[in-house]
Design an enzyme around this catalytic site. Structure first.
Site, PDB file in Angstrom:
ATOM      1  N   TYR A 170      -3.716   1.562  15.910  1.00  0.00           N
ATOM      2  CA  TYR A 170      -2.458   1.586  16.660  1.00  0.00           C
ATOM      3  C   TYR A 170      -2.659   1.374  18.154  1.00  0.00           C
ATOM      4  O   TYR A 170      -1.874   0.711  18.805  1.00  0.00           O
ATOM      5  CB  TYR A 170      -1.736   2.929  16.451  1.00  0.00           C
ATOM      6  CG  TYR A 170      -1.194   3.051  15.047  1.00  0.00           C
ATOM      7  CD1 TYR A 170       0.055   2.541  14.726  1.00  0.00           C
ATOM      8  CD2 TYR A 170      -1.946   3.649  14.032  1.00  0.00           C
ATOM      9  CE1 TYR A 170       0.554   2.616  13.442  1.00  0.00           C
ATOM     10  CE2 TYR A 170      -1.451   3.729  12.740  1.00  0.00           C
ATOM     11  CZ  TYR A 170      -0.203   3.206  12.451  1.00  0.00           C
ATOM     12  OH  TYR A 170       0.295   3.270  11.179  1.00  0.00           O
ATOM     13  N   ARG A 229       0.864  -1.183   0.000  1.00  0.00           N
ATOM     14  CA  ARG A 229       0.000   0.000   0.000  1.00  0.00           C
ATOM     15  C   ARG A 229       0.902   1.234   0.000  1.00  0.00           C
ATOM     16  O   ARG A 229       1.729   1.392   0.901  1.00  0.00           O
ATOM     17  CB  ARG A 229      -0.900  -0.010   1.250  1.00  0.00           C
ATOM     18  CG  ARG A 229      -1.689   1.245   1.401  1.00  0.00           C
ATOM     19  CD  ARG A 229      -2.681   1.251   2.554  1.00  0.00           C
ATOM     20  NE  ARG A 229      -3.287   2.552   2.608  1.00  0.00           N
ATOM     21  CZ  ARG A 229      -3.206   3.398   3.648  1.00  0.00           C
ATOM     22  NH1 ARG A 229      -2.615   3.029   4.773  1.00  0.00           N
ATOM     23  NH2 ARG A 229      -3.748   4.597   3.574  1.00  0.00           N
ATOM     24  N   GLU A 276      -3.270  -0.192   8.163  1.00  0.00           N
ATOM     25  CA  GLU A 276      -2.054   0.141   8.916  1.00  0.00           C
ATOM     26  C   GLU A 276      -2.155  -0.460  10.302  1.00  0.00           C
ATOM     27  O   GLU A 276      -3.214  -0.410  10.942  1.00  0.00           O
ATOM     28  CB  GLU A 276      -1.875   1.661   9.092  1.00  0.00           C
ATOM     29  CG  GLU A 276      -1.470   2.395   7.845  1.00  0.00           C
ATOM     30  CD  GLU A 276      -1.313   3.899   8.070  1.00  0.00           C
ATOM     31  OE1 GLU A 276      -0.983   4.324   9.200  1.00  0.00           O
ATOM     32  OE2 GLU A 276      -1.533   4.641   7.097  1.00  0.00           O
ATOM     33  N   HIS A 290      -2.659  10.983   0.899  1.00  0.00           N
ATOM     34  CA  HIS A 290      -2.095  10.750   2.231  1.00  0.00           C
ATOM     35  C   HIS A 290      -1.425  12.061   2.667  1.00  0.00           C
ATOM     36  O   HIS A 290      -0.211  12.151   2.798  1.00  0.00           O
ATOM     37  CB  HIS A 290      -1.124   9.575   2.197  1.00  0.00           C
ATOM     38  CG  HIS A 290      -0.864   8.956   3.544  1.00  0.00           C
ATOM     39  ND1 HIS A 290      -0.971   7.599   3.792  1.00  0.00           N
ATOM     40  CD2 HIS A 290      -0.487   9.491   4.725  1.00  0.00           C
ATOM     41  CE1 HIS A 290      -0.679   7.332   5.053  1.00  0.00           C
ATOM     42  NE2 HIS A 290      -0.364   8.471   5.648  1.00  0.00           N
ATOM     43  N   ASN A 345      -7.041   1.720  10.101  1.00  0.00           N
ATOM     44  CA  ASN A 345      -5.711   1.849  10.684  1.00  0.00           C
ATOM     45  C   ASN A 345      -5.866   1.782  12.188  1.00  0.00           C
ATOM     46  O   ASN A 345      -6.635   2.555  12.773  1.00  0.00           O
ATOM     47  CB  ASN A 345      -5.074   3.191  10.310  1.00  0.00           C
ATOM     48  CG  ASN A 345      -4.817   3.320   8.818  1.00  0.00           C
ATOM     49  OD1 ASN A 345      -4.955   2.339   8.059  1.00  0.00           O
ATOM     50  ND2 ASN A 345      -4.447   4.506   8.386  1.00  0.00           N
TER      51      ASN A 345
END
Ligand code: BGC
Length: 464
Positions: A300, A84, A357, A128, A298
């Protein structure tokens, strides 16, 4: 969020599940003005004194613009099945609209060819965070015309690459673009305004809708949106903490998915922004809510939330003394990844999901170590532990019925962590910024085995 189901030990991933890694143009490419490219808001921001830690810029980054062949070979050597990456808008359209720069377009065309020749599936992100500076001069995301600008840019890429690229992403993390770029000012273009943030958010979503519409006319494959989700858990049973958690969840997790998939905003946004939250024209929601082929998530960290004075949310995060935290100060909490995937399905239905991500910054030295046999090595056991636990969390969600199609590790390479410069290393491949030498860290070698076994090696004990 409700509790995740218990894990099983048979790490069988669905056929066709894609294993890959992710990057973004401005974080790795360097040479931002090469071959006729126009500047972006990140080129400007990074060259404004005081905005970047240590005065770092993206001028060189990982020099991927010149070393892309070597980087594709690296991906191949690790067995990656997907990559990606994002396209720099101002390389392709230096003024943001109008004139196409053939050399800029050609860079991505050659990259895509090289990926395909090596059996690596390209996942292309259109935006992005690096808006052409020329468009910022016209108001950037605050100008309603940005929906047309974005659809025009997207269409140039659809026409050039849709025969070869089958998975397209409109925007990466609209929440970060507006919270960082328009509300708190830590990211480009560095504005700080409660009045601007909702307008930028809304226009980003209109641009997303316009790009999906254009794709339906020109493209033949898949298109989706990538959001960052940070599950919120109340710090106590108090009504005040429950309300703060609700606000934080609406602000960060629902602000973009609700309009894109349900056609309206969560009501808490009006409460948070007060008079800065406009009454939006009803027809905007018809544009924003386009059928999507997938959503990219995404993930985290999570946040344990309490009521406290903060601008404008009145909610804050409580540190968990028993937990591990990464170099960016994020709690390692894999269970929330399973829980958010279940929440996503409950709330938005059976839409295919990619983890676009997931990864962690931990301290790695600036240079790889030379072992006795002369090999370069970077030991990163904390990253392996993080990835291992998060991949198991993805698997648990799949077991519970969530349609997860792939996992893109953040990141392929150590890179420019935006305004934190090169101080945080997220790569599974180490970059020595003095020499540009790449060294797969132990985590990359571990991930290569996970890929080769299609996840089954997640049952094995971790290496020492
Ligand atoms: C972004 C990446 C960033 C990563 C780690 C995500 O918010 O998409 O560009 O480097 O998180 O902070």
């Amino acid at each position: 969020m409700t509790a995740a189901p218990a894990e099983t030990c048979d790490f069988r991933f669905p056929d066709g599940f894609l294993w890959g890694a992710a990057t973004a143009a401005h974080q790795i490419e360097g040479s931002p003005l090469a071959d006729g490219a126009g500047p972006s808001i990140w080129t400007r921001f990074a060259h404004t004194p005081g905005m970047m830690l240590n005065g770092d810029t993206g001028d060189v980054a990982c020099d991927h613009y010149r070393r892309w062949r070597e980087d594709v070979a690296l991906m191949k050597s690790l067995g990656l099945q997907a990559y990606r990456f994002s396209v720099s808008w101002s390389r392709v359209l230096p003024e943001g609209t109008g004139r196409v720069n053939p050399k800029g377009l050609d860079f991505y065309s050659r990259l895509v060819d090289a990926l395909l020749e090596n059996g690596i599936e390209p996942l292309l992100t259109l935006y992005h965070w690096d808006l052409p500076a020329a468009l910022d001069d016209r108001g950037g995301w605050l100008n309603r015309d940005c929906a047309d600008w974005f659809a025009e840019y997207a269409s140039v890429l659809y026409r050039a690459l849709d025969g070869r690229v089958k998975t397209w992403v409109t925007l990466n993390e609209p929440w970060v673009i507006t919270d960082g770029g328009y509300l708190h000012g830590a990211l480009a273009p560095g504005h700080r305004s409660r009045y601007e943030a909702p307008i930028a958010s809304h226009n980003l979503m209109r641009a997303h809708g316009a790009a999906v519409q254009a794709y339906r006319a020109l493209g033949r494959h898949r298109i989706g949106l990538v959001v960052n989700i940070e599950p919120k858990y109340p710090a106590s049973d108090s009504a005040a903490d429950a309300a703060a958690t609700r606000r934080a969840h609406a602000y960060m997790n629902e602000q973009y998915l609700h309009p894109a998939l349900l056609g309206h905003y969560p009501p808490e946004l009006k409460e948070i922004f007060g008079d800065a939250w406009p009454d939006w024209p009803a027809e905007d929601f018809a544009l924003i809510r386009q059928p999507l082929d997938f959503v990219g998530i995404n993930y985290y960290t999570r946040s344990v939330t309490r009521a406290q004075e903060s601008y404008p949310l009145n909610a804050g995060a409580v540190r968990q003394p028993q937990s591990t935290y990464t170099e960016t100060g994020w709690e390692v909490y894999p269970q929330a990844l399973t829980e958010l995937l279940l929440w996503f399905r409950r709330t938005y239905g059976e839409i295919p999901v990619y983890i676009t991500e997931n990864g962690a910054a931990f301290y790695d030295p600036p240079q790889a170590r030379i072992e006795e046999d002369g090999r370069r090595r970077v030991r990163d056991p904390l990253r392996i532990d993080y990835l291992h636990r998060h991949l198991r969390a993805v698997h648990a969600a799949i077991q519970a019925g969530v349609d997860v199609r792939g996992y893109m590790l953040w990141s392929l390479l150590d890179n420019l962590e935006w305004s934190l410069g090169y101080s945080k290393r997220f790569g599974m491949v180490h970059v020595n910024y003095a020499t540009q030498e790449r060294t797969p860290k132990d985590s990359a070698l571990w991930y290569a085995k996970v890929i080769a076994s299609h996840g089954r090696s997640l049952a094995d004990p971790l290496p020492d």
